[in-house]
Design an enzyme around this catalytic site. Structure first.
Site, PDB file in Angstrom:
ATOM      1  N   GLY A 188       1.174  -1.219  -0.276  1.00 44.74           N
ATOM      2  CA  GLY A 188       0.028   0.176  -0.362  1.00 44.74           C
ATOM      3  C   GLY A 188       0.515   1.495  -0.250  1.00 44.74           C
ATOM      4  O   GLY A 188       2.325   1.659  -0.941  1.00 44.74           O
ATOM      5  N   ASN A 189       0.117   2.589  -0.238  1.00 37.02           N
ATOM      6  CA  ASN A 189       0.391   4.046   0.230  1.00 37.02           C
ATOM      7  C   ASN A 189       1.154   4.068  -1.176  1.00 37.02           C
ATOM      8  O   ASN A 189       2.601   3.890  -1.284  1.00 37.02           O
ATOM      9  CB  ASN A 189       1.605   3.875   1.487  1.00 37.02           C
ATOM     10  CG  ASN A 189       2.170   5.315   1.761  1.00 37.02           C
ATOM     11  OD1 ASN A 189       1.670   6.511   0.724  1.00 37.02           O
ATOM     12  ND2 ASN A 189       3.874   5.473   2.105  1.00 37.02           N
ATOM     13  N   ALA A 207       3.161   6.713  -7.799  1.00 39.74           N
ATOM     14  CA  ALA A 207       3.448   6.024  -9.448  1.00 39.74           C
ATOM     15  C   ALA A 207       4.257   4.472  -9.767  1.00 39.74           C
ATOM     16  O   ALA A 207       4.217   4.057 -10.986  1.00 39.74           O
ATOM     17  CB  ALA A 207       4.476   7.016 -10.721  1.00 39.74           C
ATOM     18  N   GLY A 208       4.750   3.905  -9.230  1.00 42.46           N
ATOM     19  CA  GLY A 208       5.756   2.769  -9.391  1.00 42.46           C
ATOM     20  C   GLY A 208       5.253   1.576  -9.249  1.00 42.46           C
ATOM     21  O   GLY A 208       5.288   1.287 -10.084  1.00 42.46           O
ATOM     22  N   HIS A 209       4.095   2.175  -8.429  1.00 43.24           N
ATOM     23  CA  HIS A 209       2.995   0.979  -8.208  1.00 43.24           C
ATOM     24  C   HIS A 209       1.908   0.767  -9.437  1.00 43.24           C
ATOM     25  O   HIS A 209       2.128  -0.464  -9.821  1.00 43.24           O
ATOM     26  CB  HIS A 209       2.405   0.793  -6.856  1.00 43.24           C
ATOM     27  CG  HIS A 209       3.176   0.545  -5.743  1.00 43.24           C
ATOM     28  ND1 HIS A 209       3.259   2.116  -4.640  1.00 43.24           N
ATOM     29  CD2 HIS A 209       3.888  -0.458  -4.854  1.00 43.24           C
ATOM     30  CE1 HIS A 209       4.007   1.867  -3.908  1.00 43.24           C
ATOM     31  NE2 HIS A 209       4.450   0.217  -4.048  1.00 43.24           N
ATOM     32  N   GLY A 218       7.957  -4.615  -8.178  1.00 47.69           N
ATOM     33  CA  GLY A 218       9.229  -4.097  -8.971  1.00 47.69           C
ATOM     34  C   GLY A 218      11.077  -4.266  -9.079  1.00 47.69           C
ATOM     35  O   GLY A 218      11.187  -4.580  -8.081  1.00 47.69           O
ATOM     36  N   ASP A 251      13.530  -3.246  -6.081  1.00 50.25           N
ATOM     37  CA  ASP A 251      13.775  -4.025  -5.058  1.00 50.25           C
ATOM     38  C   ASP A 251      14.988  -4.955  -5.710  1.00 50.25           C
ATOM     39  O   ASP A 251      13.893  -6.238  -5.833  1.00 50.25           O
ATOM     40  CB  ASP A 251      12.386  -4.450  -3.857  1.00 50.25           C
ATOM     41  CG  ASP A 251      11.482  -3.804  -3.154  1.00 50.25           C
ATOM     42  OD1 ASP A 251      12.543  -3.463  -2.416  1.00 50.25           O
ATOM     43  OD2 ASP A 251      11.039  -2.735  -3.891  1.00 50.25           O
ATOM     44  N   GLN A 269      14.973  -7.979  -3.479  1.00 53.63           N
ATOM     45  CA  GLN A 269      13.676  -8.617  -3.621  1.00 53.63           C
ATOM     46  C   GLN A 269      13.401 -10.174  -4.415  1.00 53.63           C
ATOM     47  O   GLN A 269      12.525 -10.818  -4.531  1.00 53.63           O
ATOM     48  CB  GLN A 269      12.629  -7.955  -2.852  1.00 53.63           C
ATOM     49  CG  GLN A 269      11.395  -8.788  -2.866  1.00 53.63           C
ATOM     50  CD  GLN A 269      10.236  -7.565  -2.137  1.00 53.63           C
ATOM     51  OE1 GLN A 269      10.732  -7.600  -1.507  1.00 53.63           O
ATOM     52  NE2 GLN A 269       9.281  -7.536  -3.549  1.00 53.63           N
ATOM     53  N   ARG A 281       8.721   5.140   1.094  1.00 53.91           N
ATOM     54  CA  ARG A 281       9.424   5.795   2.147  1.00 53.91           C
ATOM     55  C   ARG A 281       9.432   6.954   1.483  1.00 53.91           C
ATOM     56  O   ARG A 281      10.369   7.670   2.670  1.00 53.91           O
ATOM     57  CB  ARG A 281      10.681   4.141   2.702  1.00 53.91           C
ATOM     58  CG  ARG A 281      10.237   3.432   3.481  1.00 53.91           C
ATOM     59  CD  ARG A 281      11.413   3.243   4.047  1.00 53.91           C
ATOM     60  NE  ARG A 281      10.849   1.501   4.443  1.00 53.91           N
ATOM     61  CZ  ARG A 281      10.551   0.055   4.756  1.00 53.91           C
ATOM     62  NH1 ARG A 281      10.552   0.102   3.151  1.00 53.91           N
ATOM     63  NH2 ARG A 281       9.503  -0.504   4.680  1.00 53.91           N
TER      64      ARG A 281
HETATM   65  O1  PAF Z   1       7.506  -5.187  -1.781  1.00 57.38           O
HETATM   66  C1  PAF Z   1       6.970  -5.066  -1.544  1.00 57.38           C
HETATM   67  O2  PAF Z   1       6.554  -4.272  -1.387  1.00 57.38           O
HETATM   68  C2  PAF Z   1       6.939  -6.012  -0.279  1.00 57.38           C
HETATM   69  O3  PAF Z   1       7.968  -6.672   0.014  1.00 57.38           O
HETATM   70  C3  PAF Z   1       5.636  -7.227  -1.030  1.00 57.38           C
HETATM   71  C4  PAF Z   1       6.295  -8.130  -1.927  1.00 57.38           C
HETATM   72  C5  PAF Z   1       4.648  -6.742  -1.114  1.00 57.38           C
HETATM   73  C6  PAF Z   1       5.638  -8.215   0.332  1.00 57.38           C
HETATM   74  O4  PAF Z   1       5.496  -8.095   1.222  1.00 57.38           O
END
Ligand code: PAF
Length: 287
Positions: free
Chosen positions: A38-39, A42-44, A154, A157, A160, A194
């Site tokens: 959440g929060n 534009a990246g999301h 994305g 990260d 990740q 953030r």
């Molecule tokens: O990238 C994020 O926002 C989080 O790490 C994710 C992949 C939603 C897992 O909680």
């Protein structure tokens, strides 16, 4: 809860239970998942736009996952902005939001957790104990609940994304992982939930992380191979500018390992603090 969507006749459905989500998705031929906390920015929304290219039903999950926050981290102050997030998702053409409460996703203590791969012990994993364990555990749960054929993450990260690709490969999830390029502010700052923590003075300084990574990339692309020295210069520059640096590091793209002489596809990654805000960024490099 419903919100008007962007496409003709499209409506965003917001569901908060696993049961309701499974009922909603029953019969959907092609589900694409965009996991988020959440929060949104534009990246999301770029992730949602990419997701729409891969299937007919885009599900965005919104869940601030306690398991991936290290002790003393920003779990409590992480902004919860569900209503605004849903408006943005509706306008972006998302079809379903899955926004479970904590007791829905973790109705009992989550004793079964997945161990992330070795590559997760370094970089952010070194500075955020338990972080990737929490990420792979919640992402595995989301894959089991949503059963998407594609999931979109994305590239900001970077570690990740690497860890999630490994999760899918090693646990045989029938999910295609799609990475989307980092979206940046006009001054080059990588968009992040953030960034909102930054004071206006910190916000001005924040472009420096990307600038230092660009300098490392440019040096390597012009033939320099003294990787450690380049990362040390970037670290020293950031420190002199008032940052507390967790790491600036060069890795190969294939395994996130320290590059050997034969490695050409590299990535420079950085994580550093401005005041109470930890920012990360990375740039791929062809050496
Ligand atoms: O990238 C994020 O926002 C989080 O790490 C994710 C992949 C939603 C897992 O909680």
């Amino acid at each position: 809860m419903n919100a008007e969507g962007a496409g003709p006749g499209s409506r965003l459905e917001v569901v908060s239970t696993v049961e309701a989500l499974r009922a909603r998705l029953r019969g959907e031929a092609s589900v694409v998942l965009v996991p988020t906390m959440g929060n949104l920015h534009a990246g999301h929304l770029a992730l949602v736009a990419e997701a729409r290219r891969h299937g007919s039903c885009v599900v965005a999950s919104i869940f601030v996952n306690r398991l991936q926050f290290e002790p003393g981290g920003d779990f409590d102050r992480y902004p919860r902005t569900l209503e605004r997030d849903c408006e943005l998702l509706a306008a972006a053409g998302c079809h379903v939001v899955f926004a479970p409460g904590e007791s829905e996703l973790y109705p009992e203590p989550q004793e079964i957790r997945l161990a992330p791969p070795k590559a997760a012990e370094q970089l952010c994993g070194e500075f955020r104990p338990g972080h990737f364990e929490g990420v792979v555990t919640v992402v595995a749960k989301l894959f089991n609940i949503v059963a998407p054929h594609t999931a979109v993450f994305g590239r900001k990260d970077y570690q990740q994304l690497f860890v999630i690709r490994t999760l899918v490969r090693q646990m045989n999830y029938p999910v295609r992982i799609v990475g989307v390029d980092t979206v940046r502010e006009p001054d080059g700052l990588a968009m992040s939930s953030r960034n909102g923590y930054l004071s206006s003075e910190e916000r001005t300084k924040a472009v420096r992380l990307g600038r230092e990574l660009r300098a490392v990339k440019a040096a390597i692309e012009s033939g320099r191979r003294d990787h450690e020295a380049l990362c040390e210069i970037a670290t020293a520059n950031l420190t002199a500018a008032g940052w507390r640096v967790d790491y600036v590091a060069l890795r190969n793209q294939s395994g996130l390992a320290v590059p050997g002489p034969a490695d050409r596809d590299l990535v420079v990654l950085g994580a550093a603090w401005l005041g109470r805000t930890r920012l990360i960024d990375n740039l791929e490099i062809r050496a």
